[in-house]
Design an enzyme around this catalytic site. Sequence first.
Site, short mmCIF file in Angstrom:
data_model
loop_
_atom_site.label_atom_id
_atom_site.label_comp_id
_atom_site.label_asym_id
_atom_site.label_seq_id
_atom_site.Cartn_x
_atom_site.Cartn_y
_atom_site.Cartn_z
N ALA A 1 -2.41 -7.85 3.38
CA ALA A 1 -3.46 -6.90 2.99
C ALA A 1 -4.57 -6.84 4.03
O ALA A 1 -5.08 -5.77 4.36
CB ALA A 1 -4.03 -7.28 1.63
N MET B 1 -10.93 -6.02 -2.38
CA MET B 1 -9.83 -5.07 -2.19
C MET B 1 -8.95 -4.96 -3.42
O MET B 1 -8.18 -4.01 -3.57
CB MET B 1 -9.00 -5.47 -0.96
CG MET B 1 -9.73 -5.24 0.35
SD MET B 1 -8.89 -5.97 1.79
CE MET B 1 -7.33 -5.11 1.78
N LYS C 1 6.39 -3.62 1.66
CA LYS C 1 5.74 -2.98 2.81
C LYS C 1 6.34 -3.44 4.14
O LYS C 1 6.42 -2.65 5.09
CB LYS C 1 4.23 -3.24 2.78
CG LYS C 1 3.52 -2.51 1.65
CD LYS C 1 2.01 -2.71 1.72
CE LYS C 1 1.31 -1.98 0.59
NZ LYS C 1 -0.16 -2.10 0.68
N ASN D 1 2.95 1.60 4.25
CA ASN D 1 2.75 1.99 2.85
C ASN D 1 3.04 3.47 2.62
O ASN D 1 2.94 3.94 1.49
CB ASN D 1 1.33 1.64 2.38
CG ASN D 1 0.28 2.63 2.87
OD1 ASN D 1 0.48 3.33 3.87
ND2 ASN D 1 -0.84 2.69 2.18
#
Length: 276
Positions: free
Chosen positions: A131, A217, A65, A86
């Site tokens: 994240a 998540m 990413k 992403n």
Amino acid sequence: MDKYAVIGNPINHSKSPEIHHMFAQQAEDEILYEALLSPIDEFEETVEAFRKGGGMGLNVTVPFKQEAWKLADELSDYAKRAGAVNTLVFHQDGTIYGTNTDGIGLVRDLVENHQSLLQGKRILILGAGGAVRGVLQPLLMQMPSKIFIANRTPERATELANDMQDLRENCELSGGGFKDIEGEYDLIINGTAASLQGIMPPIPETCLADGVHCYDMMYGGRPTAFEFWCDDNGAAKVMNGLGMLVEQAAESFSIWRGKMPATKPVLEALQLSWLA
């Protein structure tokens, strides 16, 4: 047939091809969407070969990413803040547009799928890695009253909170270590991968407010250590990241195809396949 893919390493586990093919069926679009394995040190070359082969867009997953962020010629505001991309769009003039749909996916899953309203709420986020950085801006846009970022390395959490201060409006935004967690929270979000390995971040039971919602998540075929801990400690609702995966994919699809798919039937189909 228009070509898309998800690129990562490893990639065989990805549910993105299944998700996007269901979206395409809804939209009555004929697309080819595959899982693309890139060697760790050949991300840019793999992307270029895919584009030259007629590829129109890519989803990007770990560990690429940040490399996708560097590769893009133009970045959305979400991507600039996240420091990660992403979703890539290949324009006909040869330029590459990059954005990040992770935070949008998380917020939509919380608010629309789980009716977990965020305005005025106290939010505890576990972890300060990529994240978490990728979802902070959309969370702050929901105007919670407080966000505390707790991390094993307190300095990383403090630095991340400082980076986002200009977005907080009336939200109290700060960071620190797990031992710095004080008071009660209405929503706890786990942004660490530790619970997939059966490790629960060391947070006190006293941080769970009455009616607390807990969101991991991460997702897997069975509940994570975080989900078990929250359930054992009386959380009103415990959720995992499968809905976030579907919602961020829907945002990517809409960017590529100009059509927003219905996510509920796709999410239900994935949940049923896990139970089978």
